[in-house]
Design a protein around this motif. Structure first.
Motif, mmCIF file in Angstrom:
data_model
loop_
_atom_site.group_PDB
_atom_site.id
_atom_site.type_symbol
_atom_site.label_atom_id
_atom_site.label_comp_id
_atom_site.label_asym_id
_atom_site.label_seq_id
_atom_site.Cartn_x
_atom_site.Cartn_y
_atom_site.Cartn_z
ATOM 1 N N GLY A 51 -0.250 -53.957 -19.981
ATOM 2 C CA GLY A 51 0.755 -53.698 -21.015
ATOM 3 C C GLY A 51 0.239 -52.671 -21.999
ATOM 4 O O GLY A 51 -0.787 -52.037 -21.763
ATOM 5 N N LEU A 80 5.946 -59.428 -25.169
ATOM 6 C CA LEU A 80 4.527 -59.599 -25.466
ATOM 7 C C LEU A 80 3.681 -58.514 -24.799
ATOM 8 O O LEU A 80 2.716 -58.022 -25.381
ATOM 9 C CB LEU A 80 4.053 -60.985 -25.021
ATOM 10 C CG LEU A 80 4.682 -62.177 -25.767
ATOM 11 C CD1 LEU A 80 4.278 -63.495 -25.109
ATOM 12 C CD2 LEU A 80 4.283 -62.183 -27.242
ATOM 13 N N ARG A 81 4.041 -58.140 -23.575
ATOM 14 C CA ARG A 81 3.236 -57.141 -22.856
ATOM 15 C C ARG A 81 3.378 -55.745 -23.455
ATOM 16 O O ARG A 81 2.570 -54.862 -23.187
ATOM 17 C CB ARG A 81 3.611 -57.118 -21.369
ATOM 18 C CG ARG A 81 3.038 -58.310 -20.622
ATOM 19 C CD ARG A 81 3.100 -58.127 -19.127
ATOM 20 N NE ARG A 81 2.656 -59.335 -18.443
ATOM 21 C CZ ARG A 81 1.373 -59.604 -18.147
ATOM 22 N NH1 ARG A 81 0.435 -58.751 -18.460
ATOM 23 N NH2 ARG A 81 1.054 -60.725 -17.537
ATOM 24 N N GLY A 83 3.264 -55.426 -26.679
ATOM 25 C CA GLY A 83 2.615 -55.540 -27.984
ATOM 26 C C GLY A 83 3.506 -56.142 -29.050
ATOM 27 O O GLY A 83 3.095 -56.254 -30.203
#
Lengths: 328, 328, 328
Positions: A51, A80-81, A83
C-alpha cells in the motif's frame, strides 16, 4: 450526486472527484475505463509494497445498517492500505433508534469523515442520503437496489482474467443461478451493457421459474448486447468465456417447495469443468454454499478468490478517485 | 501450518516466517527463545517510543467467533503499535450465517489481509482454518483446545519477572485453581515442558475433585519435569517462585453444588502473601473475580497487570516474526 | 484524577498533561481558555491538512458500555486525525459479564493503551474508574451525571460562532426544552458559570413542569450569572445571541400523558427564525427529532452541524493536551 458522462480520462478523473457513487447508471465508458485502470495500478501497488500513504489524514466512515462482513472488510482494508483511517459505525445501534433521519445521521458522520460508505436495507436509501450530504457517499448495497462496487469488481476481474486474450471485448458471459432475485447479476448485466466494451454477449442460465427480469433485459437491449436464455448448464458453458455463478438465496423465496426444487439444480463441479472451455473463467460473488464444489477450487479457471481480492483493489481505486488521489 | 523444530535463532526466525501458530506443540526451544527475545525488544520499543512503523501497509484481520475483549484488544494494539492496520470481523454476524464454511471465510479474509487472528468456540477449528489458507493464522483460542499466545505471554512474564534471579531455570511454579477444566493451565504446563528451560518444577494445587488431567501429566512427564500435587495452598507456596492463579469458571461445572463447594476454596489474600516467599511472582490470566483479593494489587509481587501488558509485547513479537519484520 | 485550578496557560498545559477529565467542575478559566485555543488550532489543522502525526504510536482505548455513535465516532476520528490509533471495546460484550469490576477492566485496557475514553450508564462510574487507573480517562458520559466533552464543544461553538462579535462575553444564551432531565443543559450551564467568560446571561425556556433544577441554579448563582425563566419561546429569543435547543426524551418521562403534552410545545421553524435576531446562533446537541424543522437547516444561523464538527476539534485538543502533544 453527479453523473459521469465523460469520454476522456481527464474528464473522467474530474467527474469522479468529490462524487458519490450510488448506481452503475452514473458510469460512462470513460469513467469505467479510468476506474479499471486505477484498479490495475492498485493491484500492482499492493503486490509490490502492500500500500502507500496517499490518503493519510483522511477518514472513512463505514456505515452498515445491515451486516456484510466481506464488503465492509474490503472497504476498510482498501482505505487502510492507502494510509487512510476508518471509523466503523454499527448503524444497527445508532441514533436512528432515537428517531433521527438517515439524512441527519449521514450529515453528522460527514462532520468527522472525508467520505462515507453506506449499506442500507431499503432500496433507494443510499441515493437519498447522498443527496443530503456534501462529501462523497459510496453505495455498498441498498436493499434489492444496487451494489455498484460489486459490479465494478466483477467487470475488473473479467478484464483482468481475460487480459491475455484481449479482455472482455467480443467475449461470452454466462450468468447462472437465480437470475430473478439476484441483485448482483442485475447490476452486472446493466454495467456490462453500458461499459462501452464492444461485442460482449450475455447468456442467462436459470430455472424457468427464475428468469432474468424483463426490466434488466430492456436496459441491456438498449445498448445492443445480444442475450440468449438457457436452462441446461452444459449447453450454456459451450464456448463461454466467463461463467458467473450465484447462490440461490433461500430468504428470497416465498415457498419452501420452490426453493427445494431449484436449490441444487446447478452445481458447478469437476464434471461440469471437464466439459467447459479450457480458458473459461469461473466467478462467484461469494459466499458460496454448495453451488460450486470445493473440488473446483484448485482448478486454475476458478477465479472467485482472486475476484474477492480484486474487490479491495477496485475499492482502493474508488476511494482514491473520489478523494482526488488517483494520481491521474 | 509448519512446525518449528529448530535449534538456532536463524533457523527459528526462518521457521516463524509465514507460519501459522495453532498449538504450543509447534514450538521448539529455539523458536521459543527467539520469541521471548523479540518480545523483550518490543517491551523496550514501547517504553521508549510507543511503537514503530515496521508493519506499515500491513493489515491484520482480527476474527472473533466469540467475544474476548482482552485478547482481541491485545492483538489489535500489538498490530497498531507496529504501524500496521486492523480490520475487525465480528464473526457472529458474518457469512457463516449464510452457510459458508470457516475455511471459505478465512480464505476470503486473507484476500484483504496479510495475517489473521482467529478465535473460535470449536476445538480444532483454528487448525482446520490454518490448513485452508496461504497466509498465517494465529490461534487466539479454540474451544477447550489451545490458546498459545496466552501460554507464551505467561512464560515471557515468568522469565521477565524472575530476570534478576536468573529466569525460570531451576524454579518452582505453582498452578492453582480448577486444574481440570482450565485451558490456560494445560497449555502453560505443556509449553513449560517443551520450553527447553532446565529444571523447572511444577506444583499442582487444586481441589481433589478438579485435578490436572492425566493427559497433561503424561505430556509433561515426557519431558522429565517433576510434578507434585497439593490441596493446601499454604503448603503449595512454601518455597515457590511463581504462583499462577486461575479463576474457577462456573460455566464449566455440571452441578451447582460442586461449584459452590470449590469456588472460594483458594483466595489469595494478604494472609497468604504474608506466608509466601518474598520473591514469589503472583500471576493470573485475568479477568479475576474474587480469587485474588484487591488488597494484594499493591504488593510488588502482584505481576498480573504487568502480565497483561506483556501480552501485547508477545503479540507484537508474534506478528513481527510471522510477517518477517522481527529484525532478526 | 487531578483538578485544573490554574490561571496561566503554562500552568493549564501542565495540569491537563496526564489528567483524567471526569467533570466540568475540574475546569479552571485558564484550563478552559487553553482548551478552546488548542481546539481552534485543531480546526485550522483539519481545514489545511486533514490532520497530522503528533500522536503516532499512541493508542486510544474507546470503551462504550452503552451505544453512542456520535460521541464514539467523534473521539475515534479525533485520535485518528492526529496520527493515533484506536482500539474499540464493545463493552456490552466484555469481561464485565465474567464478574470483573469496572476498575479491573480499565486497568487491563490501559495496559495496551495510552488513554481511555469511557461511556457508562451509571452516574459516577467514570470517576471511580479514573481513580483506579494510572493513565488518563476521558468521560464520554456517565448516566445522568456528566458529559464534559459535550459541554466543552458547546462553549467552543458559541465562542467560534460569535467570534466576529467578540465571543460569548456579554451575550445572552437561551436553553430550550426539557431542562429538568437534560444532562447536556445541566453541564453546559455549570460550565458557562465557571468559564470565567464575563457577563454571560442565561435564559431558561421550558414547560413549567420541566424547569431547570434548583441544584443547577444554585451552582450558576454561585458564580453570579443572571438567570431568567420563560415559557414562551418568542419572548425568550427576543434579543438572544444563542438558542440552544434540546430534544424532549420520551424515555425520561414517567407518564405518557405528560410527554404528549410537552413534546411538540417548542418547534424551532421558519416562523420562529423570522422573529429571532439576525445574528442568533441556533445550536442542538443532536440527534434531533422534530424540535428543529429541516427548513431551518439552510439558514446561516443554523450552527448545529458545525457544532457537530467542532466536537471533533475539541476532542482532538483534549487528546493532545492530556497526552502532552498540544504544542503549548
Amino acid at each position: 450526486m453527479s453523473a459521469f458522462p465523460c469520454n476522456s480520462l481527464t474528464e473522467a478523473s474530474a467527474s469522479w472527484l468529490g462524487s458519490s457513487l450510488v448506481s452503475v447508471r452514473q458510469l460512462s465508458p470513460g469513467g469505467l475505463r479510468l476506474l479499471l485502470s486505477v484498479s490495475s495500478e492498485m493491484k500492482q501497488l499492493v503486490r509490490l509494497h502492500g500500500g502507500d500513504a496517499r490518503l493519510q489524514h483522511r477518514v472513512l466512515s463505514n456505515v452498515f445498517y445491515e451486516a456484510s462482513t466481506r464488503t465492509s472488510c474490503s472497504f476498510q482494508a482498501a482505505m487502510l492500505r492507502l494510509g487512510g483511517r476508518v471509523v466503523c459505525v454499527d448503524a444497527a445501534h445508532s441514533s436512528a433508534k432515537k428517531g433521527e433521519t438517515l439524512a441527519d445521521t449521514l450529515r453528522c458522520l460527514e462532520c468527522y469523515a472525508d467520505v462515507s460508505v453506506l449499506r442500507h436495507p431499503v432500496t433507494g436509501a443510499v441515493g437519498e442520503a447522498a443527496g443530503a450530504t456534501v462529501k462523497p457517499v459510496l453505495n455498498a448495497g441498498d436493499g434489492t437496489g444496487e451494489h455498484p462496487s460489486q459490479a465494478l469488481l466483477d467487470v475488473f476481474t473479467m478484464e483482468d482474467e481475460l487480459a491475455a486474450r484481449g479482455g472482455l471485448r467480443g467475449k461470452t458471459v454466462v450468468l447462472l443461478g437465480d437470475l430473478k432475485h439476484g441483485r448482483t447479476v442485475h447490476s452486472l448485466a446493466k454495467l456490462l451493457a453500458r461499459s462501452g466494451i464492444e461485442d460482449v454477449r450475455l447468456r442467462f442460465c436459470s430455472p424457468t421459474q427464475l428468469p432474468m427480469p424483463q426490466e434488466v433485459r430492456d436496459e441491456v437491449a438498449e445498448f445492443g448486447l445480444p442475450m440468449e436464455d438457457f436452462t441446461d448448464l452444459k449447453e450454456a458453458v459451450a464456448g463461454a468465456d466467463v461463467l458467473y455463478v450465484t447462490r440461490v438465496q433461500k430468504e428470497r423465496f416465498e415457498s419452501e417447495a420452490l426453493y427445494d426444487e431449484v436449490k441444487d439444480l446447478y452445481i458447478v463441479d469437476k464434471a461440469i469443468m471437464d466439459v467447459s472451455p479450457e480458458t473459461m473463467v469461473v466467478m462467484h460473488p461469494l459466499p458460496r454454499v454448495n453451488e460450486i464444489a470445493t473440488e473446483v477450487d484448485a482448478d486454475p479457471r476458478a477465479a472467485y478468490f482472486r475476484q474477492m481480492e480484486n474487490g479491495m483493489f477496485v475499492r482502493m481505486a474508488l476511494l482514491a478517485l473520489v478523494l482526488g488521489k488517483s494520481g491521474v
